[in-house]
Design an enzyme around this catalytic site. Sequence first.
Site, PDB file in Angstrom:
ATOM      1  N   HIS A   1       5.690  -0.559   3.853  1.00  0.00           N
ATOM      2  CA  HIS A   1       6.744  -0.991   4.910  1.00  0.00           C
ATOM      3  C   HIS A   1       7.001  -2.351   4.331  1.00  0.00           C
ATOM      4  O   HIS A   1       8.033  -3.176   4.906  1.00  0.00           O
ATOM      5  CB  HIS A   1       6.266  -0.963   6.397  1.00  0.00           C
ATOM      6  CG  HIS A   1       5.220  -1.731   6.764  1.00  0.00           C
ATOM      7  ND1 HIS A   1       3.864  -1.320   6.821  1.00  0.00           N
ATOM      8  CD2 HIS A   1       5.086  -3.077   7.286  1.00  0.00           C
ATOM      9  CE1 HIS A   1       3.164  -2.469   7.102  1.00  0.00           C
ATOM     10  NE2 HIS A   1       3.835  -3.522   7.356  1.00  0.00           N
TER      11      HIS A   1
ATOM     12  N   ASP B   1       1.313   4.946   3.994  1.00  0.00           N
ATOM     13  CA  ASP B   1       1.991   3.341   3.976  1.00  0.00           C
ATOM     14  C   ASP B   1       1.438   2.749   2.835  1.00  0.00           C
ATOM     15  O   ASP B   1       0.423   1.735   3.365  1.00  0.00           O
ATOM     16  CB  ASP B   1       1.803   2.877   5.315  1.00  0.00           C
ATOM     17  CG  ASP B   1       2.585   1.182   5.104  1.00  0.00           C
ATOM     18  OD1 ASP B   1       3.218   1.153   4.576  1.00  0.00           O
ATOM     19  OD2 ASP B   1       2.135   0.258   6.462  1.00  0.00           O
TER      20      ASP B   1
ATOM     21  N   SER C   1      -0.066  -7.387   7.221  1.00  0.00           N
ATOM     22  CA  SER C   1       0.218  -6.203   6.508  1.00  0.00           C
ATOM     23  C   SER C   1       0.091  -6.157   5.107  1.00  0.00           C
ATOM     24  O   SER C   1       0.582  -7.131   4.377  1.00  0.00           O
ATOM     25  CB  SER C   1       1.868  -5.838   6.783  1.00  0.00           C
ATOM     26  OG  SER C   1       1.919  -5.154   8.106  1.00  0.00           O
TER      27      SER C   1
END
Length: 271
Positions: free
Chosen positions: A76, A121, A216
């Site tokens: 992402h 992911d 992230s």
Amino acid sequence: MQITTALVSLLIVVQGGSISCLDLGHGIDGRISGGELAEVNQFPYQVGLSIEEPNDMFCWCGASLISDRYLLTAAHCVEKAVAITYYLGGVERLTPRQLIRSTNPQVTIHPGFNCETLENDIAVLRLPEDAVSCDSIKPIRLPGISSSRTTYDYVPATASGWGRMNDESSAISDSLRFVSQYVESNEDCEYCYANIKPTNICMDTTGGRSTCTGDSGGPLVYKDPSQDSDLLIGITSYGKKSGCTKGYPSVFTRVTAYLDWIGEVSGVIYS
């Protein structure tokens, strides 16, 4: 409850054409929630990514160096990347040991990635030049194929990044920080997230010690006492939309679920 209201990916996006990659984050004090300051050379595999997206959008994510040319991060983070600046070997975010910019980044996103649920992911990045080999820049080892069924339930693990300190922080950190907590079983994690898959791994965040916005793509690492080496077991993926410091587990992509795919893309594989 719709998945988009139950979880939030842990990147930060800054709007506005006047903001450049190197301007991102000046004068801010956020960092990984409840964490400690990293020492020089403590996390030589940690990489920062300043990611340019269409329409003058920029975001910051973490990544892990797994060889002199390849990194792992969250899909992402890079699914819309048109340029990436790689920050290697630094504790202070804007003073890395090595800075690499790519205006045509080589990004391989897992073919099963779902941007709505954040399933699968994971992405592999190829650097346009070799990472410098030194005390502050070293690849991290992946678990061996023989360990692919290991769950790592209830072992201590460490997450690191330049993410926000708490939910009130306005932006990401200038200094690398880390938290060491225990891995939760997926069964425990399912009490907070209905969408947990076998391809996820979760970390306890008791005391508000957690990954947060800006972390992230960064690493979750277990120190294997049998080999006396750090192993990359997770990639920071998401947390509860209600906040980083509420005690809900942090959710990572489980690296052992993708060892074959990582090896196919990068050639990095351990027996």
